[in-house]
Design a protein around this motif. Structure first.
Motif, PDB file in Angstrom:
ATOM      1  N   ASN A 106      -1.999  -7.217 -13.492  1.00 25.56           N
ATOM      2  CA  ASN A 106      -2.193  -7.818 -12.171  1.00 25.56           C
ATOM      3  C   ASN A 106      -1.671  -6.913 -11.059  1.00 25.56           C
ATOM      4  O   ASN A 106      -2.264  -6.839  -9.977  1.00 25.56           O
ATOM      5  CB  ASN A 106      -1.513  -9.182 -12.103  1.00 25.56           C
ATOM      6  N   ASP A 107      -0.575  -6.231 -11.326  1.00 26.14           N
ATOM      7  CA  ASP A 107      -0.029  -5.304 -10.331  1.00 26.14           C
ATOM      8  C   ASP A 107      -1.019  -4.183 -10.042  1.00 26.14           C
ATOM      9  O   ASP A 107      -1.222  -3.801  -8.886  1.00 26.14           O
ATOM     10  CB  ASP A 107       1.287  -4.724 -10.833  1.00 26.14           C
ATOM     11  N   LYS A 108      -1.665  -3.660 -11.069  1.00 25.36           N
ATOM     12  CA  LYS A 108      -2.645  -2.596 -10.851  1.00 25.36           C
ATOM     13  C   LYS A 108      -3.829  -3.086 -10.032  1.00 25.36           C
ATOM     14  O   LYS A 108      -4.327  -2.376  -9.142  1.00 25.36           O
ATOM     15  CB  LYS A 108      -3.123  -2.028 -12.190  1.00 25.36           C
ATOM     16  N   TYR A 109      -4.290  -4.298 -10.321  1.00 22.97           N
ATOM     17  CA  TYR A 109      -5.408  -4.816  -9.539  1.00 22.97           C
ATOM     18  C   TYR A 109      -5.025  -5.005  -8.072  1.00 22.97           C
ATOM     19  O   TYR A 109      -5.842  -4.763  -7.173  1.00 22.97           O
ATOM     20  CB  TYR A 109      -5.937  -6.114 -10.155  1.00 22.97           C
ATOM     21  N   ALA A 113      -6.962  -3.108  -4.990  1.00 25.74           N
ATOM     22  CA  ALA A 113      -7.479  -3.836  -3.823  1.00 25.74           C
ATOM     23  C   ALA A 113      -6.931  -3.274  -2.529  1.00 25.74           C
ATOM     24  O   ALA A 113      -7.613  -3.268  -1.494  1.00 25.74           O
ATOM     25  CB  ALA A 113      -7.143  -5.314  -3.946  1.00 25.74           C
ATOM     26  N   ALA A 114      -5.701  -2.792  -2.562  1.00 25.32           N
ATOM     27  CA  ALA A 114      -5.050  -2.304  -1.348  1.00 25.32           C
ATOM     28  C   ALA A 114      -5.488  -0.904  -0.951  1.00 25.32           C
ATOM     29  O   ALA A 114      -5.494  -0.578   0.245  1.00 25.32           O
ATOM     30  CB  ALA A 114      -3.535  -2.330  -1.532  1.00 25.32           C
ATOM     31  N   GLU A 438     -14.521  -2.889  -4.626  1.00 21.30           N
ATOM     32  CA  GLU A 438     -14.374  -4.232  -5.182  1.00 21.30           C
ATOM     33  C   GLU A 438     -13.974  -4.166  -6.651  1.00 21.30           C
ATOM     34  O   GLU A 438     -14.252  -3.183  -7.339  1.00 21.30           O
ATOM     35  CB  GLU A 438     -15.692  -5.003  -5.059  1.00 21.30           C
ATOM     36  N   ARG A 439     -13.344  -5.225  -7.104  1.00 23.12           N
ATOM     37  CA  ARG A 439     -13.026  -5.339  -8.524  1.00 23.12           C
ATOM     38  C   ARG A 439     -14.316  -5.529  -9.308  1.00 23.12           C
ATOM     39  O   ARG A 439     -15.154  -6.381  -8.961  1.00 23.12           O
ATOM     40  CB  ARG A 439     -12.096  -6.531  -8.744  1.00 23.12           C
ATOM     41  N   LEU A 440     -14.505  -4.732 -10.345  1.00 23.74           N
ATOM     42  CA  LEU A 440     -15.701  -4.848 -11.155  1.00 23.74           C
ATOM     43  C   LEU A 440     -15.703  -6.161 -11.935  1.00 23.74           C
ATOM     44  O   LEU A 440     -14.667  -6.635 -12.403  1.00 23.74           O
ATOM     45  CB  LEU A 440     -15.788  -3.677 -12.154  1.00 23.74           C
TER      46      LEU A 440
END
Length: 444
Positions: A106-109, A113-114, A438-440
């Motif tokens: 979750n930290d990587k996502y 995003a940032a 965007e997140r894939l």
């Protein structure tokens, strides 16, 4: 915003034709064959003399964030990626901390995003004791599972036989594997150290991390996948023998597939004399016969995907030691597409094959939603390429580490523009740093 890319040569799904593409906000609204279309748009891009392809999807990069950001970070390497025509990446878990927990994932996502200019996904890493975590991940939002069946950092070498069996039996998503047999490599290292001491020549790397070590580990992974019906993707194939381990037949029915990296197609062990530690990768670059077999497998469709294993280290790390202390890996994500096109220009394959291996097949293999093709209703991840000679040098290298293994190489194609979700993120040397990818998502 509606944007028209007009009168451009489109390469997509095995075809080459002149036409226009309409982008409406983040999606492809229309693909119109032919020239001189009267289409209303807020902005018109004249594509005459240029080529339009889908954005490349790199299924194996190391962007080093968190914990190793002296080498690279998500912002710097995604910037290099879009300049190279890579609009989506899947990033590996051997960072600090390792991405082996839901919290680290979750930290990587959040970091992606940032700061990422490109679209992003992150692997969950397997260890000898995190099978419960592997099972709990939502793989409609995560690209897959990374398994190190060879040396790695920390505790990410999975060498427990029971754990391996349980992983292949229970894996809820695609397993991507780094395959090198650790015992074979250790024996080779001991032999070469006895012969050369600390002064092992760089050209011995292909013999230390040998074809035998690769095949032994890849064969074991393929056997486990077939025994338990798991979906296995063997990363960075480097030998001729490993090709025979892959499934043949219709791509949609293959369960054991393979990836080859650009450097294993471009270099051979003859290049160690000039390039030395700058082309020290794991798995190693091997003989021209292995390289040529991999090229043939790409041409014939036996290998599914071409990627980079983009793995930067600082100049100081690459020059401050001997064979044993110098880290393996090099950056490539800015130069992968143009290198593949260069090989096409030399007659190894055509441009349609490059697009298939770098755009279409990664999207199909990982079931990436709405990307990898120029199709109506798909995300407008698009790359415009122009014919223009340019030479890789320090002034145009965008990696945070500041160097490239293809420095000094002159290419005949360059990326002119890159669109990510309809946003013009790279424009002829300039960036829109306000864009975020965007997140894939994955259709699973």
């Amino acid at each position: 915003m509606k944007r028209l890319i007009s009168n451009i040569e489109i390469i997509n799904e095995g075809q080459r034709f002149v036409g226009s593409v309409v982008i409406n906000n983040d999606l492809i609204e229309a693909i119109v064959p032919g020239v001189s279309h009267d289409i209303d748009a807020d902005e018109v891009v004249d594509g005459r003399g240029k080529i339009l392809i889908p954005g490349a999807i790199d299924d194996q990069v190391h962007f080093r964030e968190p914990g190793l950001t002296q080498k690279a970070d998500i912002a710097s390497e995604s910037r290099a990626a879009v300049a190279g025509g890579v609009t989506s990446f899947m990033e590996m878990p051997n960072t600090k901390p390792q991405t082996t927990t839901i919290e680290a994932l979750n930290d990587k996502y959040a970091r992606g995003a940032a700061s990422s200019l490109a679209n992003y996904s992150f692997y969950i890493g397997a260890t000898n004791d995190n099978l419960d975590v592997i099972k709990s991940v939502d793989y409609t939002n995560v690209c897959g599972i990374k398994l190190f069946m060879g040396s790695s950092t920390g505790n990410m070498l999975v060498d427990n036989e029971e754990t391996l069996s349980e992983l292949f039996k229970a894996a809820p998503a695609i397993i991507t594997a780094h395959c090198e047999d650790e015992s074979t490599i250790k024996a080779n290292l001991a032999s070469y150290k006895e012969k050369y001491g600390d002064n092992v020549p760089w050209n011995c790397h292909g013999e230390i991390r040998s074809a035998e070590a690769c095949y032994k580990s890849s064969a074991k992974a393929a056997a486990l996948a077939r025994k338990f019906g798991a979906r296995l993707h063997i990363l960075h194939l480097s030998t001729a023998d490993e090709i025979a381990l892959l499934d043949k037949g219709p791509h949609s029915e293959r369960k054991v597939t393979g990836e080859v990296c650009v450097h294993h197609l471009w270099f051979s062990d003859a290049d160690y004399e000039e390039k030395k530690q700058w082309i020290k990768w794991n798995p190693s670059i091997k003989s021209a016969s292995h390289r040529d077999a991999l090229r043939k497998a790409v041409l014939e469709g036996d290998i599914e995907v071409v990627a980079t294993d983009h793995a930067p280290h600082t100049v100081e790390e690459k020059t401050g030691g001997n064979y044993f202390t110098t880290p393996s890996g090099a950056p490539f994500v800015q130069h992968s597409l143009v290198t593949m096109l260069e090989m096409a220009d030399r007659g190894l394959w055509d441009y349609q094959k490059v697009v298939d291996m770098m755009c279409h097949k990664p999207a199909e293999l990982f079931n990436v939603a709405q990307r990898g093709f120029i199709r109506v209703g798909y995300k407008a991840d698009l790359v415009i390429i122009e014919k223009a000679k340019w030479t890789v040098n320090k002034s145009n290298i965008l990696y945070k580490c500041g160097w490239s293994p293809v420095e000094g190489t002159t290419f005949a194609n360059r990326v002119y523009q890159t669109y990510v979700n309809g946003n013009l993120v790279y424009d002829n040397g300039s960036f829109d740093m306000s864009v975020r990818g965007e997140r894939l998502k994955f259709n699973r």
